[in-house]
Enzyme design. Sequence first.
Site, PDB file in Angstrom:
ATOM      1  N   GLY A 133       0.844  -1.201   0.000  1.00  0.00           N
ATOM      2  CA  GLY A 133       0.000   0.000   0.000  1.00  0.00           C
ATOM      3  C   GLY A 133       0.870   1.238   0.000  1.00  0.00           C
ATOM      4  O   GLY A 133       2.071   1.170   0.290  1.00  0.00           O
TER       5      GLY A 133
ATOM      6  N   GLN B 148       2.530  10.000   2.107  1.00  0.00           N
ATOM      7  CA  GLN B 148       3.837   9.326   2.171  1.00  0.00           C
ATOM      8  C   GLN B 148       4.765   9.783   1.041  1.00  0.00           C
ATOM      9  O   GLN B 148       5.972   9.609   1.127  1.00  0.00           O
ATOM     10  CB  GLN B 148       3.664   7.804   2.111  1.00  0.00           C
ATOM     11  CG  GLN B 148       2.986   7.239   3.353  1.00  0.00           C
ATOM     12  CD  GLN B 148       2.863   5.737   3.280  1.00  0.00           C
ATOM     13  OE1 GLN B 148       1.971   5.220   2.614  1.00  0.00           O
ATOM     14  NE2 GLN B 148       3.750   5.025   3.941  1.00  0.00           N
TER      15      GLN B 148
ATOM     16  N   CYS C  42       5.312  -0.310   7.686  1.00  0.00           N
ATOM     17  CA  CYS C  42       4.979   0.953   7.026  1.00  0.00           C
ATOM     18  C   CYS C  42       6.206   1.409   6.259  1.00  0.00           C
ATOM     19  O   CYS C  42       7.317   1.391   6.803  1.00  0.00           O
ATOM     20  CB  CYS C  42       4.589   2.005   8.071  1.00  0.00           C
ATOM     21  SG  CYS C  42       4.105   3.579   7.329  1.00  0.00           S
ATOM     22  N   LEU C  43       6.003   1.802   5.014  1.00  0.00           N
ATOM     23  CA  LEU C  43       7.140   2.239   4.195  1.00  0.00           C
ATOM     24  C   LEU C  43       7.747   3.529   4.735  1.00  0.00           C
ATOM     25  O   LEU C  43       8.883   3.866   4.402  1.00  0.00           O
ATOM     26  CB  LEU C  43       6.705   2.406   2.730  1.00  0.00           C
ATOM     27  CG  LEU C  43       6.230   1.108   2.058  1.00  0.00           C
ATOM     28  CD1 LEU C  43       5.722   1.383   0.651  1.00  0.00           C
ATOM     29  CD2 LEU C  43       7.338   0.055   2.034  1.00  0.00           C
TER      30      LEU C  43
ATOM     31  N   HIS D 214      -5.095   0.883   7.324  1.00  0.00           N
ATOM     32  CA  HIS D 214      -3.776   1.501   7.534  1.00  0.00           C
ATOM     33  C   HIS D 214      -3.609   2.704   6.585  1.00  0.00           C
ATOM     34  O   HIS D 214      -3.140   3.771   6.987  1.00  0.00           O
ATOM     35  CB  HIS D 214      -2.704   0.424   7.283  1.00  0.00           C
ATOM     36  CG  HIS D 214      -1.288   0.882   7.333  1.00  0.00           C
ATOM     37  ND1 HIS D 214      -0.404   0.463   8.303  1.00  0.00           N
ATOM     38  CD2 HIS D 214      -0.564   1.713   6.523  1.00  0.00           C
ATOM     39  CE1 HIS D 214       0.781   1.015   8.091  1.00  0.00           C
ATOM     40  NE2 HIS D 214       0.712   1.778   7.001  1.00  0.00           N
ATOM     41  N   GLU D 215      -4.027   2.513   5.309  1.00  0.00           N
ATOM     42  CA  GLU D 215      -3.870   3.594   4.322  1.00  0.00           C
ATOM     43  C   GLU D 215      -4.831   4.754   4.607  1.00  0.00           C
ATOM     44  O   GLU D 215      -4.461   5.920   4.482  1.00  0.00           O
ATOM     45  CB  GLU D 215      -4.066   3.060   2.889  1.00  0.00           C
ATOM     46  CG  GLU D 215      -3.111   1.955   2.465  1.00  0.00           C
ATOM     47  CD  GLU D 215      -1.642   2.264   2.729  1.00  0.00           C
ATOM     48  OE1 GLU D 215      -1.256   3.444   2.656  1.00  0.00           O
ATOM     49  OE2 GLU D 215      -0.897   1.319   3.042  1.00  0.00           O
TER      50      GLU D 215
ATOM     51  N   HIS E 128      -3.439   6.958   7.141  1.00  0.00           N
ATOM     52  CA  HIS E 128      -2.431   7.904   6.622  1.00  0.00           C
ATOM     53  C   HIS E 128      -3.097   9.202   6.166  1.00  0.00           C
ATOM     54  O   HIS E 128      -2.544  10.283   6.340  1.00  0.00           O
ATOM     55  CB  HIS E 128      -1.684   7.302   5.432  1.00  0.00           C
ATOM     56  CG  HIS E 128      -0.484   6.478   5.799  1.00  0.00           C
ATOM     57  ND1 HIS E 128       0.580   6.969   6.526  1.00  0.00           N
ATOM     58  CD2 HIS E 128      -0.167   5.193   5.514  1.00  0.00           C
ATOM     59  CE1 HIS E 128       1.500   6.022   6.678  1.00  0.00           C
ATOM     60  NE2 HIS E 128       1.070   4.926   6.068  1.00  0.00           N
TER      61      HIS E 128
HETATM   62  O1  K1U Z   1       1.335   2.286   3.941  1.00  0.00           O
HETATM   63  C1  K1U Z   1       2.414   1.730   3.909  1.00  0.00           C
HETATM   64  O2  K1U Z   1       3.371   2.211   4.491  1.00  0.00           O
HETATM   65  C2  K1U Z   1       2.568   0.434   3.179  1.00  0.00           C
HETATM   66  C3  K1U Z   1       2.545  -0.773   4.097  1.00  0.00           C
HETATM   67  C4  K1U Z   1       1.122  -1.313   4.131  1.00  0.00           C
HETATM   68  C5  K1U Z   1       0.803  -2.338   5.160  1.00  0.00           C
HETATM   69  C6  K1U Z   1       1.526  -3.499   5.314  1.00  0.00           C
HETATM   70  C7  K1U Z   1       1.184  -4.444   6.256  1.00  0.00           C
HETATM   71  C8  K1U Z   1       0.089  -4.249   7.043  1.00  0.00           C
HETATM   72  C9  K1U Z   1      -0.605  -3.087   6.907  1.00  0.00           C
HETATM   73  C10 K1U Z   1      -0.273  -2.146   5.953  1.00  0.00           C
HETATM   74  C11 K1U Z   1       3.521  -1.797   3.536  1.00  0.00           C
HETATM   75  O3  K1U Z   1       3.368  -2.238   2.453  1.00  0.00           O
HETATM   76  S1  K1U Z   1       4.823  -2.291   4.551  1.00  0.00           S
HETATM   77  C12 K1U Z   1       5.704  -3.500   3.553  1.00  0.00           C
HETATM   78  C13 K1U Z   1       5.014  -4.807   3.466  1.00  0.00           C
HETATM   79  O4  K1U Z   1       4.131  -5.096   4.237  1.00  0.00           O
HETATM   80  C14 K1U Z   1       5.383  -5.781   2.425  1.00  0.00           C
HETATM   81  C15 K1U Z   1       6.561  -5.677   1.718  1.00  0.00           C
HETATM   82  C16 K1U Z   1       6.870  -6.613   0.747  1.00  0.00           C
HETATM   83  C17 K1U Z   1       6.029  -7.640   0.461  1.00  0.00           C
HETATM   84  C18 K1U Z   1       4.864  -7.763   1.177  1.00  0.00           C
HETATM   85  C19 K1U Z   1       4.546  -6.843   2.152  1.00  0.00           C
HETATM   86 ZN    ZN Z   2       2.106   3.156   6.233  1.00  0.00          ZN
END
Ligand code: K1U
Ligand code: ZN
Length: 180
Positions: free
Chosen positions: A46, A51, A95-96, A137-138, A141
């Site tokens: 996401g 972000q 979270c990125l 989660h999004e 944000h």
């Molecule tokens: O919003 C963001 O920062 C993105 C976040 C979303 C998220 C992940 C997990 C649970 C809730 C919300 C991410 O994508 S973090 C990275 C991640 O989860 C991932 C990375 C590579 C492959 C699969 C997942």
């Molecule tokens: Zn996030």
Amino acid sequence: MTLKTILLHPDPRLKKTCDPVATIDDEIRQLADDMLETMYDAPGVGLAGPQVGVLKRIFVMDCAKDKLGIPEPMVMVNPEISWVSEEKNVHEEGCLSLPEQYADVTRPKEVRMRWLGLDGQMHEEQFDSLWATCAQHELDHLNGTLFIDHLGPLKRQMITRKLEKWKREKAREAKSSSWV
Ligand code: K1U
Ligand code: ZN
């Protein structure tokens, strides 16, 4: 398409409430394309406007990536939650904007989302599992909330400190690789 820079906590833009998108135009379509490319590149499931420094109510997500490898990109403009299940679910979140930091967060297990699509039409759909967690989660944000805001103050402080350490290590790595 352009890869966008992902802002890191505690950038103040991540704490702002975002403005609704007035119209679906070429600028929004370009932004959505760039956000999807940035999300897949990260990699993540996401990514929300703030972000990448855009304080507008838009997010992208694709939680289907590791099933059959067939992408299912979704773009939600002006998203709202129209229903949540009473049943809760605990899911580990990342979270990125807080790289390599993870914690369990409790949220409604299922949600029904309503949003404006890039086709200019209203859409409504129910989500569960990672899709439901990610959509919430999004949406957070877009309201200036990070997953660490769902944790107690000690856990939140611990993650914020670990992230500062991660940033220092990354800066040190970048400096030493620029010497060769
Ligand atoms: O919003 C963001 O920062 C993105 C976040 C979303 C998220 C992940 C997990 C649970 C809730 C919300 C991410 O994508 S973090 C990275 C991640 O989860 C991932 C990375 C590579 C492959 C699969 C997942
Ligand atoms: Zn996030």
